[in-house]
Scaffold this motif. Structure first.
Motif, PDB file in Angstrom:
ATOM      1  N   UNK A 268       0.840  -1.206   0.000  1.00 58.68           N
ATOM      2  CA  UNK A 268       0.000   0.000   0.000  1.00 58.68           C
ATOM      3  C   UNK A 268       0.869   1.247   0.000  1.00 58.68           C
ATOM      4  N   UNK A 269       1.903   1.263   0.841  1.00 59.60           N
ATOM      5  CA  UNK A 269       2.807   2.405   0.860  1.00 59.60           C
ATOM      6  C   UNK A 269       3.463   2.629  -0.491  1.00 59.60           C
ATOM      7  N   UNK A 270       3.858   1.528  -1.134  1.00 61.66           N
ATOM      8  CA  UNK A 270       4.483   1.645  -2.447  1.00 61.66           C
ATOM      9  C   UNK A 270       3.533   2.182  -3.502  1.00 61.66           C
ATOM     10  N   UNK A 271       2.287   1.686  -3.492  1.00 59.67           N
ATOM     11  CA  UNK A 271       1.319   2.139  -4.490  1.00 59.67           C
ATOM     12  C   UNK A 271       0.938   3.601  -4.278  1.00 59.67           C
TER      13      UNK A 271
ATOM     14  N   UNK B  15     -12.361  -5.390  -6.019  1.00 61.27           N
ATOM     15  CA  UNK B  15     -11.233  -6.234  -5.621  1.00 61.27           C
ATOM     16  C   UNK B  15     -11.690  -7.665  -5.346  1.00 61.27           C
ATOM     17  N   UNK B  16     -12.830  -7.808  -4.670  1.00 67.94           N
ATOM     18  CA  UNK B  16     -13.371  -9.147  -4.414  1.00 67.94           C
ATOM     19  C   UNK B  16     -13.635  -9.884  -5.721  1.00 67.94           C
ATOM     20  N   UNK B  17     -14.302  -9.208  -6.644  1.00 67.63           N
ATOM     21  CA  UNK B  17     -14.629  -9.842  -7.916  1.00 67.63           C
ATOM     22  C   UNK B  17     -13.367 -10.231  -8.678  1.00 67.63           C
ATOM     23  N   UNK B  18     -12.357  -9.382  -8.633  1.00 70.14           N
ATOM     24  CA  UNK B  18     -11.102  -9.688  -9.328  1.00 70.14           C
ATOM     25  C   UNK B  18     -10.427 -10.905  -8.720  1.00 70.14           C
TER      26      UNK B  18
ATOM     27  N   UNK C 234      -6.638  -5.844  -4.603  1.00 69.68           N
ATOM     28  CA  UNK C 234      -6.942  -5.493  -3.221  1.00 69.68           C
ATOM     29  C   UNK C 234      -6.078  -4.321  -2.757  1.00 69.68           C
ATOM     30  N   UNK C 235      -4.815  -4.329  -3.122  1.00 67.59           N
ATOM     31  CA  UNK C 235      -3.944  -3.210  -2.747  1.00 67.59           C
ATOM     32  C   UNK C 235      -4.460  -1.925  -3.396  1.00 67.59           C
TER      33      UNK C 235
ATOM     34  N   UNK D 296      -5.870   1.374  -1.463  1.00 70.64           N
ATOM     35  CA  UNK D 296      -5.358   2.713  -1.774  1.00 70.64           C
ATOM     36  C   UNK D 296      -6.516   3.681  -2.044  1.00 70.64           C
ATOM     37  N   UNK D 297      -7.507   3.225  -2.794  1.00 66.75           N
ATOM     38  CA  UNK D 297      -8.656   4.092  -3.084  1.00 66.75           C
ATOM     39  C   UNK D 297      -9.401   4.463  -1.800  1.00 66.75           C
TER      40      UNK D 297
END
Length: 366
Positions: A99-102, A187-190, A325-326, A330-331
């Motif tokens: 998350x920090x990276x994104x 994210x769940x669907x993906x 999910x990441x 982030x969103x």
């Protein structure tokens, strides 16, 4: 009440930073009976988790539950323990790092870390570390998509208890939940589609969405968790294009003799197994694989289904470190960080190490 002594405030000192703190439930330090006992004592002593008069519950917990359940649970933890330790802790640490990276790639530079409500790294310790690192604004982002007093409210209580002893408190924000947030559903669907792309999905297969259970009494007392789980399930089914009996919602991890939220996952697996078909089981309420998913579902649940006559059982991993999910985290974080400064502190004229590295890469390409 005594408040913690802090260094004298100096006018003109460096501007405080912003942080995102992911909070997960917790895990024992080892797959041993003593470690599990320590963890369970802290977890089950929380009045948000067990709403029984304290004296009565203390006797039950210490006289019956801990002596019996610690060894049993340790044996189950041993089945899912990895070379790096608890899967839940490994994946939660990875989520914070990714998350920090994104966020950095998006030009946002909050400090990102993680804590456990029970166990290590302890929530209070991580808050202390952030404050020591000159963090003056903290977004608490629990990894519980569906709000419940047993999880989200308990986390908020712990943060507030920590803040009550701080003289120079940081600014705090709390993410209450995101059970229907578009980024979460996406994210769940993906995650489900990614598994189906690899394993396939036989015609007529059922997608069983198993959420962690809570006593039915909590629903009757006004906890919205049950309704939020149902909405998550409905939205996920719609996102996957599933209809009717293709999606079933159930609740797992029942404990004690009281009635819990229904239908029970074990009962649903038996019923689906007797039909002789195939089932995919996914746990949308868990952000990272843990004992409840890897042992209770992937191992025990599979046997229940197959013993009842089911033909094919497929376990869909939790979101863990999946890129979707990441991106969803982030969103959600960015939405709640609005209005807070997110620039990195200067380091020799360049903002943090991530910015430094990008500057070096730009220089090498010119």
């Amino acid at each position: 009440m005594r408040f913690r002594r802090e260094p004298p405030h100096v006018h003109g000192s460096s501007a405080p930073r912003t942080a995102v703190l992911l909070v997960n439930l917790g895990t024992p330090e080892a797959a041993t009976a003593p470690a599990v006992r320590t963890y369970l004592r802290e977890f089950l002593s929380d009045p948000r988790v067990v709403e029984i008069p304290r004296l009565i519950w203390w006797c039950i917990l210490n006289g019956i539950i801990l002596p019996i359940r610690s060894s049993r649970s340790a044996a189950k933890y041993a089945l899912i323990w990895g070379k790096d330790g608890s899967p839940l802790k490994v994946f939660t640490a990875a989520q914070a790092k990714l998350l920090g990276g994104l966020l950095g790639e998006r030009g946002l530079f909050p400090v990102v870390d993680y804590a456990m409500r029970y166990g290590s790294p302890a929530l209070a310790d991580q808050l202390d570390a952030l404050k020591a690192a000159n963090v003056g604004r903290i977004l608490i982002l629990p990894l519980y998509p569906q709000y419940s007093a047993t999880t989200t409210a308990s986390t908020n209580d712990a943060v507030s208890a920590w803040a009550s002893g701080i003289r120079n408190q940081p600014e705090l924000r709390f993410v209450r939940g995101y059970h229907d947030h578009p980024a979460y559903i996406k994210a769940l669907a993906a995650r489900v589609r990614a598994t189906w792309d690899v394993q396939g999905r036989p015609p007529g297969s059922t997608l069983l969405l198993s959420f962690h259970g809570v006593p039915k009494r909590t629903l009757m007392l006004g906890d919205p968790y049950h309704c939020e789980c149902l909405k998550t399930g409905r939205l996920l089914g719609e996102a996957l294009g599933l209809t009717g009996d293709e999606v079933v919602i159930s609740f797992q991890s029942r404990f004690g003799k009281a009635e819990w939220l229904r239908p029970y996952t074990t009962v649903m697996l038996e019923e689906l197994g007797r039909k002789g078909g195939s089932v995919d089981v996914f746990c949308p309420g868990f952000s990272a694989d843990c004992l409840e998913t890897l042992e209770e579902i992937a191992l025990e649940g599979k046997q229940i289904f197959l013993n009842a006559g089911g033909k094919e059982f497929r376990f869909i991993p939790c979101m863990n470190d999946h890129p979707a999910w990441i991106a969803g985290l982030a969103d959600i974080a960015v939405q709640h960080l609005q209005g807070w400064p997110l620039a990195a502190p200067a380091v020799d004229g360049v903002a943090d190490e991530a910015q430094r590295q990008r500057a070096l890469e730009r220089g090498a390409s010119t």
